[in-house]
Design a protein around this motif. Structure first.
Motif, PDB file in Angstrom:
ATOM      1  N   ILE A   1       0.846  -1.199   0.000  1.00 45.66           N
ATOM      2  CA  ILE A   1       0.000   0.000   0.000  1.00 45.66           C
ATOM      3  C   ILE A   1       0.879   1.246   0.000  1.00 45.66           C
ATOM      4  N   GLY A   2       0.539   2.211  -0.819  1.00 40.88           N
ATOM      5  CA  GLY A   2       1.318   3.446  -0.888  1.00 40.88           C
ATOM      6  C   GLY A   2       0.506   4.580  -1.469  1.00 40.88           C
ATOM      7  N   LYS A   3       1.219   5.631  -1.806  1.00 39.70           N
ATOM      8  CA  LYS A   3       0.596   6.849  -2.342  1.00 39.70           C
ATOM      9  C   LYS A   3      -0.274   6.538  -3.564  1.00 39.70           C
ATOM     10  N   GLY A   4      -1.451   7.142  -3.599  1.00 39.21           N
ATOM     11  CA  GLY A   4      -2.340   6.946  -4.735  1.00 39.21           C
ATOM     12  C   GLY A   4      -3.265   5.747  -4.574  1.00 39.21           C
ATOM     13  N   ASP A   5      -2.962   4.898  -3.590  1.00 38.05           N
ATOM     14  CA  ASP A   5      -3.830   3.736  -3.336  1.00 38.05           C
ATOM     15  C   ASP A   5      -4.933   4.120  -2.361  1.00 38.05           C
ATOM     16  N   GLU A   6      -5.936   3.250  -2.326  1.00 31.78           N
ATOM     17  CA  GLU A   6      -7.049   3.481  -1.416  1.00 31.78           C
ATOM     18  C   GLU A   6      -7.321   2.195  -0.633  1.00 31.78           C
TER      19      GLU A   6
ATOM     20  N   THR B   1      -6.938   1.357  12.483  1.00 28.93           N
ATOM     21  CA  THR B   1      -7.209   0.576  11.274  1.00 28.93           C
ATOM     22  C   THR B   1      -7.047   1.424  10.016  1.00 28.93           C
ATOM     23  N   SER B   2      -7.569   2.644  10.067  1.00 30.79           N
ATOM     24  CA  SER B   2      -7.462   3.518   8.895  1.00 30.79           C
ATOM     25  C   SER B   2      -6.188   4.358   8.931  1.00 30.79           C
ATOM     26  N   ASN B   3      -5.714   4.709  10.131  1.00 25.87           N
ATOM     27  CA  ASN B   3      -4.469   5.489  10.224  1.00 25.87           C
ATOM     28  C   ASN B   3      -3.318   4.790   9.498  1.00 25.87           C
ATOM     29  N   ALA B   4      -3.282   3.468   9.590  1.00 29.22           N
ATOM     30  CA  ALA B   4      -2.183   2.712   8.975  1.00 29.22           C
ATOM     31  C   ALA B   4      -2.114   2.986   7.478  1.00 29.22           C
ATOM     32  N   ALA B   5      -3.269   3.220   6.847  1.00 28.43           N
ATOM     33  CA  ALA B   5      -3.274   3.574   5.417  1.00 28.43           C
ATOM     34  C   ALA B   5      -2.675   4.968   5.237  1.00 28.43           C
ATOM     35  N   LEU B   6      -3.051   5.888   6.127  1.00 29.62           N
ATOM     36  CA  LEU B   6      -2.548   7.266   6.033  1.00 29.62           C
ATOM     37  C   LEU B   6      -1.031   7.320   6.236  1.00 29.62           C
ATOM     38  N   TYR B   7      -0.513   6.494   7.173  1.00 26.74           N
ATOM     39  CA  TYR B   7       0.945   6.461   7.420  1.00 26.74           C
ATOM     40  C   TYR B   7       1.712   6.243   6.112  1.00 26.74           C
ATOM     41  N   LEU B   8       1.096   5.458   5.207  1.00 27.79           N
ATOM     42  CA  LEU B   8       1.780   5.072   3.973  1.00 27.79           C
ATOM     43  C   LEU B   8       1.408   5.981   2.803  1.00 27.79           C
ATOM     44  N   GLY B   9       0.689   7.058   3.117  1.00 22.97           N
ATOM     45  CA  GLY B   9       0.336   8.024   2.074  1.00 22.97           C
ATOM     46  C   GLY B   9      -0.873   7.619   1.251  1.00 22.97           C
ATOM     47  N   ALA B  10      -1.558   6.552   1.668  1.00 18.58           N
ATOM     48  CA  ALA B  10      -2.738   6.088   0.929  1.00 18.58           C
ATOM     49  C   ALA B  10      -3.993   6.808   1.419  1.00 18.58           C
ATOM     50  N   ASP B  11      -5.078   6.677   0.677  1.00 23.92           N
ATOM     51  CA  ASP B  11      -6.357   7.273   1.061  1.00 23.92           C
ATOM     52  C   ASP B  11      -7.254   6.227   1.715  1.00 23.92           C
TER      53      ASP B  11
END
Ligand SMILES: *Cc1c(COP(=O)(O)O)cnc(C)c1O
Length: 384
Positions: free
Chosen positions: A73-78, A89-99
């Protein structure tokens, strides 16, 4: 001296002398951080769940971060997840620059509703939460994941020991990985701690890399300079758990099945004594599921919803350590700054308005359960 009256928290750990002895043994051993207990704990958890590999982290949150990283998971991903969860749960996506893309929940379970999620071109991962310990409909989610060529992950922080279709959560029939947390309110504890289980060796290696600065001595890119040589190949973190913690984890895990049995027994009694009561509904356990009952949520009947604030405060004053799970994540000021609609998911909004978590842990006695019922009925009936 103050008079300390009875107070039952919504959840707490169960630690006995045997657990304490195991921790002391490790404290007296030569290795207290990266010794043998970590691997022993990982192997025990993997075996318990029926997974091939497990990688322990210093929290469930860092484990989530590691898992999303390993999944690419990275930038530009959701990442699609539930708003009815702890922010991690959702912060972990934000840490990696994802939405983050929140789907709505089912009112009768609080779980992410597979029929309500909206997969987009950017979606790379679906990460449902087994809310309160009851598994989500994994079959439906895995069909959606397959049809759209996205991955499925399980936030199992509430669901260690829970079953879906007769199989344990973490056996990974439908998903790539699952996470468990060992915070003291969860089923077993290591103080702070978390773990990822997976059947994929490549994920297993990436999780280990991420946990320790991205540093490895294997699969080197360059010729080693000497025996001291190591390489940092990814930007990792120090997310390592200690041997001291894992000594506790190994000992706690031996009691997990009896803890789950006790939790399920408490839930059964609650279900019976709350049946058809005029004040609140309870969530339902679906036929093909076996909840691990991390939480026992009650849902206030409509006419009491506007008094939830007072009911909550009074219950605490009466010795019932209630809590609310959860404030929909998109309502948090940080998520509001990201532009989320403040009432994004109507069912989750309703669930939040009604939900109160009442005491649920293995050592609750019949007398405690009766105390909970008496206080609940007394406090809520004052607003009838
Ligand atoms: C507890 C929890 C986490 C995070 O675990 P920590 O060990 O507290 O970091 C993540 N998701 C859910 C649903 C949780 O309940």
């Amino acid at each position: 001296m103050f008079f300390i009256s009875k107070f039952l928290p919504y959840g707490k750990q169960t630690i006995d002398d045997e657990d304490i002895e195991e921790v002391v043994k490790t404290l007296k051993s030569p290795l207290i951080t990266q010794g043998p207990k970590i691997e022993e704990f990982e192997k025990d958890i993997a075996k318990y769940c029926g997974a091939k590999f497990a990688v322990a982290f210093n929290s469930g949150t860092s484990a989530l971060h590691g898992a999303y990283f390993a999944l690419g998971i990275g930038k530009g991903d959701e990442v699609i997840t539930s708003p009815n969860t702890f922010v991690a749960t959702s912060n972990a996506a934000l840490y990696l620059g994802a939405d983050v893309n929140f789907g709505d929940v089912e009112i009768e379970t609080g779980n992410l509703d597979a029929s309500k999620i909206k997969v987009s071109d950017k979606t790379k991962l679906i990460s449902p939460v087994h809310y309160s310990g009851q598994p989500v409909d994994l079959k439906e989610f895995s069909e959606i994941a397959e049809d759209n060529d996205v991955k499925l992950f399980e936030d199992g922080a509430h669901a260690l020991g829970a079953k879906y279709d007769g199989k344990k959560i973490g056996s990974l029939t439908y998903s790539e990985m699952a996470m468990f947390s060992f915070h003291p309110v969860k089923h077993i504890t290591t103080g702070e701690g978390g773990i990822i289980v997976t059947n994929d060796e490549e994920y297993f290696e990436r999780l280990q890399l991420f946990r320790s600065h991205g540093i490895t001595k294997n699969n080197l890119v360059n010729e080693p300079h000497g025996d001291w040589y190591y390489e940092m190949q990814e930007l990792g973190f120090n997310y390592r758990i200690t041997d001291i913690q894992c000594a506790l984890g190994v000992s706690q895990l031996k009691k997990l099945d009896s803890f789950i049995k006790s939790r399920r027994k408490v839930a059964k009694i609650y279900d019976e004594i709350f049946e058809d009561n005029p004040y609140f509904d309870v969530t339902i356990e679906k036929e093909d599921r076996e909840s691990a009952y991390h939480l026992y949520p009650i849902l206030l009947k409509d006419k009491f919803v506007n008094n939830k604030k007072e009911i909550f405060t009074k219950l605490r004053q009466e010795g019932i350590g209630v809590q609310v799970h959860y404030i929909p994540v998109y309502k948090q000021p940080y998520y509001q700054k990201l532009g989320f609609n403040n009432s994004l998911c109507p069912i989750c909004e309703e669930f939040y308005k009604k939900e109160i978590s009442i005491p649920m842990y293995p050592t609750l006695t019949d007398e405690d359960i009766e105390f909970v019922k008496e206080k609940l009925f007394k406090v809520i009936s004052e607003f009838d």
